[in-house]
Design a protein around this motif. Structure first.
Motif, mmCIF file in Angstrom:
data_model
loop_
_atom_site.group_PDB
_atom_site.id
_atom_site.type_symbol
_atom_site.label_atom_id
_atom_site.label_comp_id
_atom_site.label_asym_id
_atom_site.label_seq_id
_atom_site.Cartn_x
_atom_site.Cartn_y
_atom_site.Cartn_z
ATOM 1 N N GLU A 1 -7.823 2.263 0.670
ATOM 2 C CA GLU A 1 -8.185 1.106 -0.042
ATOM 3 C C GLU A 1 -7.787 0.950 -1.229
ATOM 4 O O GLU A 1 -8.126 2.167 -1.955
ATOM 5 C CB GLU A 1 -9.537 0.567 0.215
ATOM 6 N N PRO A 2 -7.263 -0.112 -1.990
ATOM 7 C CA PRO A 2 -6.756 0.128 -3.394
ATOM 8 C C PRO A 2 -7.977 0.420 -4.309
ATOM 9 O O PRO A 2 -7.838 0.986 -5.436
ATOM 10 C CB PRO A 2 -6.154 -1.381 -3.627
ATOM 11 N N SER B 1 0.885 -1.274 -0.067
ATOM 12 C CA SER B 1 0.027 -0.078 0.072
ATOM 13 C C SER B 1 0.918 1.348 0.037
ATOM 14 O O SER B 1 0.662 2.222 -0.713
ATOM 15 C CB SER B 1 -0.934 0.159 1.222
#
Length: 153
Positions: free
Chosen positions: A66-67, A10
């Motif tokens: 969050e992706p 991340s």
């Protein structure tokens, strides 16, 4: 061990997002500059200094990154900063774009997509285009959204 790997992945992605954001807002030769820096979008000093990418990544991980989500400025007149940014899904980000024209539907200022969605919870591009064409032809927002299409049979 997996959580540490997820965090590292991340952070790597967020540093890339940060680098792209800086290019969008500061590089007049960049492909996206006209839509960002060319419209006055700036980045707060905290995210622009030599430790800015790490600060941005730490802020993002602490604030819902969050992706599947995208970075969004809540107020387009203010810089990208911890106080003015959040992560949102693609639909929310799209409806917050500077190019989205607001409409008044049922006494509320909203996006056309939100107006349609309040009447037809699952609509598609065909419905959106039909409503947009009706408005362009002079229909009221209410009629454009609520009147059913004429039957072709």
């Amino acid at each position: 061990m997996r959580n540490e790997q997820d965090r590292n992945d991340s952070v790597k992605k967020l540093k890339s997002i940060h680098a792209s954001l800086k290019t969008y807002c500061t590089n007049p030769n960049g492909r996206h500059f006209a839509a960002y820096g060319g419209r006055g979008a700036t980045i707060c000093p905290e995210w622009m200094d030599k430790n800015g990418n790490s600060r941005f990544a730490d802020w993002a991980l602490d604030n819902g990154y969050e992706p599947r989500l995208n970075l969004m400025r809540r107020d387009k007149t203010l810089p990208y900063s911890p106080a003015n940014c959040c992560f949102a899904d693609r639909k929310t980000v799209h409806r917050n774009k500077a190019t989205v024209r607001p409409v008044h539907f049922k006494g509320v200022k909203t996006s056309l997509g939100e107006a349609i969605e309040s009447f037809l919870p699952s609509y598609d591009n065909v419905v959106y285009t039909r409503v947009r064409l009706r408005i362009d032809a002079g229909w009221s927002i209410t009629d454009a959204v609520t009147k059913p299409p004429k039957s072709t049979m």
